[in-house]
Motif scaffolding. Structure first.
Motif, short mmCIF file in Angstrom:
data_model
loop_
_atom_site.label_atom_id
_atom_site.label_comp_id
_atom_site.label_asym_id
_atom_site.label_seq_id
_atom_site.Cartn_x
_atom_site.Cartn_y
_atom_site.Cartn_z
N PRO A 249 4.35 -15.98 1.26
CA PRO A 249 4.70 -14.89 0.34
C PRO A 249 3.77 -13.70 0.54
N LEU A 250 4.05 -12.63 -0.18
CA LEU A 250 3.18 -11.46 -0.18
C LEU A 250 1.79 -11.87 -0.66
N SER A 251 0.77 -11.52 0.11
CA SER A 251 -0.60 -11.87 -0.24
C SER A 251 -1.17 -10.88 -1.25
N GLN A 252 -2.26 -11.26 -1.88
CA GLN A 252 -2.93 -10.34 -2.81
C GLN A 252 -3.42 -9.10 -2.08
N GLU A 253 -3.92 -9.29 -0.87
CA GLU A 253 -4.38 -8.15 -0.07
C GLU A 253 -3.22 -7.22 0.26
N GLY A 254 -2.09 -7.81 0.67
CA GLY A 254 -0.92 -7.00 0.99
C GLY A 254 -0.41 -6.26 -0.23
N TYR A 255 -0.42 -6.92 -1.38
CA TYR A 255 0.02 -6.30 -2.63
C TYR A 255 -0.87 -5.10 -2.98
N GLN A 256 -2.18 -5.28 -2.85
CA GLN A 256 -3.10 -4.20 -3.18
C GLN A 256 -2.94 -3.01 -2.25
N LEU A 257 -2.68 -3.27 -0.98
CA LEU A 257 -2.45 -2.18 -0.03
C LEU A 257 -1.20 -1.39 -0.39
N LEU A 258 -0.15 -2.09 -0.78
CA LEU A 258 1.08 -1.41 -1.18
C LEU A 258 0.86 -0.57 -2.43
N GLU A 259 0.17 -1.15 -3.42
CA GLU A 259 -0.03 -0.47 -4.70
C GLU A 259 -1.00 0.71 -4.59
N SER A 260 -1.91 0.65 -3.62
CA SER A 260 -2.91 1.72 -3.49
C SER A 260 -2.44 2.83 -2.54
N PHE A 261 -1.23 2.74 -2.04
CA PHE A 261 -0.71 3.76 -1.12
C PHE A 261 -0.79 5.15 -1.77
N SER A 262 -1.38 6.08 -1.04
CA SER A 262 -1.55 7.44 -1.57
C SER A 262 -0.97 8.51 -0.65
N GLY A 263 -0.21 8.08 0.33
CA GLY A 263 0.39 9.02 1.26
C GLY A 263 1.58 9.74 0.66
N LYS A 264 2.24 10.53 1.46
CA LYS A 264 3.39 11.30 1.01
C LYS A 264 4.63 10.42 0.97
N SER A 265 5.32 10.42 -0.16
CA SER A 265 6.55 9.63 -0.30
C SER A 265 7.73 10.38 0.32
N LYS A 266 8.70 9.61 0.78
CA LYS A 266 9.94 10.20 1.29
C LYS A 266 10.96 10.22 0.14
N ILE A 267 11.39 11.39 -0.25
CA ILE A 267 12.37 11.52 -1.32
C ILE A 267 13.77 11.40 -0.74
N ILE A 268 14.53 10.46 -1.27
CA ILE A 268 15.90 10.21 -0.82
C ILE A 268 16.84 10.45 -1.98
N LEU A 269 17.77 11.41 -1.82
CA LEU A 269 18.77 11.65 -2.86
C LEU A 269 19.92 10.67 -2.73
N ILE A 294 11.31 7.08 -2.34
CA ILE A 294 11.68 7.27 -3.74
C ILE A 294 13.11 7.79 -3.78
N ILE A 295 13.97 6.99 -4.36
CA ILE A 295 15.39 7.32 -4.41
C ILE A 295 15.73 7.82 -5.81
N GLU A 296 16.33 8.99 -5.88
CA GLU A 296 16.62 9.59 -7.17
C GLU A 296 17.95 10.33 -7.14
N THR A 297 18.45 10.65 -8.31
CA THR A 297 19.73 11.33 -8.44
C THR A 297 19.59 12.81 -8.06
N ASP A 298 20.51 13.30 -7.26
CA ASP A 298 20.55 14.71 -6.89
C ASP A 298 20.86 15.54 -8.15
N ASP A 299 20.02 16.53 -8.45
CA ASP A 299 20.24 17.38 -9.63
C ASP A 299 21.61 18.04 -9.60
N PHE A 300 22.08 18.35 -8.40
CA PHE A 300 23.37 19.03 -8.28
C PHE A 300 24.51 18.20 -8.85
N GLN A 301 24.37 16.88 -8.78
CA GLN A 301 25.43 15.99 -9.27
C GLN A 301 25.69 16.19 -10.76
#
Length: 360
Positions: A249-269, A294-301
């Motif tokens: 399963p996902l290790s504690q180390e792997g979990y912490q690396l995912l949760e501490s991610f501080s890079g730029k997210s890719k926004i997907i409409l 990060i997947i979110e609703t397009d404001d235009f919709q």
């Protein structure tokens, strides 16, 4: 020796106590309990860990999979893979054990034979009481079709590489492992001479399903898909299914690396073409570098302009609902990326889905 494995996530503490108290009263003490907490929320995990410290025969282990779908197969495999030999019993936290259960189970141990047990189901009202085993009034009994409570020879499970980790959420993994063991020449026996296990009542898991997007990860029609996968295993005489990294399963180390991610997210409409591109073009290219989508609703919709153009049958983007996106994304994850390090979160308040993922 009988190794008893409890797969667990976010269940009532009183239910856990009843089950472990029944094991504490066994006439034969030649057993140990592996309590696998597969992603309970932190508060529940703390409570159950403290409770289990009261039972010398039980060992608690926690896996930080709280942002992944429930996977009973992998939870069990984390223990099965580490066992050397002998027999293990797949338990359920809803079980109340007869005082002679372990003694009887040990007498039934036979090389290359898996034995599963008839269960007495308690009503909602009867479950509220704490009684001697034989004092409980049984509402109804299970048949040979209920395969979830089985004692296995460990070597037989190792040979087929454990439970099939494709099965997520709930449905069919227990019957599947019986089928694959049979295909590999292992005998499966239903013990129905007496009832040694009682099932505490709870609401059906399927009753919790909703058509709405929820932070409690859900995938529509997963039960049907799981049963189709079971049917496929039967038609193809399947034995081994977990080719890579089973029981990891996902290790504690792997979990912490995912949760501490501080890079730029890719926004997907939620446009259909952008979601399809994510699923079929971007996810397959994920590597050891952590990526957050990060997947979110397009404001235009939700704009007046969009609604007018759609009413006038003008050309407008086609959208998936976020629930549809959720289902498509989870289906891809369990099918192709279940061995990756990932956290998937539905943020209801912001109407967003967040996936953080990388190769292990």
């Amino acid at each position: 020796m009988l190794e008893i494995i409890f797969p667990y996530r976010n269940r009532g503490i009183e239910r856990v106590k009843k089950s472990l108290d029944a094991l504490a009263n066994q006439t034969n003490k030649n057993f140990s309990v592996h309590f696998v907490d597969y992603g309970s929320d932190i508060e529940t995990a703390k409570q159950v860990e403290v409770l289990i410290q009261n039972y010398s025969f039980a060992k608690y282990q926690y896996h930080p999979t709280n942002f992944q779908p429930w996977n009973k197969s992998r939870a069990l495999n984390t223990v099965i893979k580490q066992l050397k030999a002998g027999f293990c019993f797949v338990a359920d936290i809803d079980m109340i054990f007869h005082p002679e259960f372990v003694a009887r189970a040990i007498t039934l141990q036979k090389e290359n034979t898996a034995t599963y047990f008839k269960v007495g189901f308690l009503s909602e009202n009867e479950t509220k009481y704490t009684k001697q085993f034989n004092a409980y009034s049984i509402n109804f009994e299970s048949t040979h079709e209920a395969t979830g409570l089985t004692m296995f020879p460990v070597k037989a499970l190792h040979k087929i590489k454990g439970f099939d980790e494709y099965y997520h959420f709930w449905g069919a993994e227990d019957t599947d492992v019986h089928l694959r063991l049979k295909n590999d020449g292992c005998e499966i026996v239903f013990y129905e001479k007496e009832i040694l296990l009682l099932h505490q009542w709870h609401k059906s898991y399927r009753s919790k399903e909703t058509k709405k997007l929820t932070s409690d990860l859900q995938l529509s029609n997963i039960v049907r898909l799981n049963h189709q996968h079971l049917k496929h295993a039967g038609l193809n005489n399947t034995t081994i299914v977990n080719i890579e990294r089973w029981g990891e399963p996902l290790s504690q180390e792997g979990y912490q690396l995912l949760e501490s991610f501080s890079g730029k997210s890719k926004i997907i409409l939620n446009k259909k073409e952008t979601i399809n591109h994510l699923l079929f073009c971007e996810l397959p290219k994920v590597d050891k570098t952590i990526t957050r989508f990060i997947i979110e609703t397009d404001d235009f919709q939700n704009s007046l302009k969009y609604k007018i153009k759609k009413l006038l049958e003008k050309k407008v983007p086609n959208y998936y609902t976020l629930k549809a996106v959720n289902d498509k994304l989870l289906l891809h994850i369990i099918s192709f990326y279940r061995n990756y390090n990932y956290n998937c979160k539905v943020i209801e308040s912001a109407h967003k889905i967040e996936l953080t993922i990388c190769k292990p």
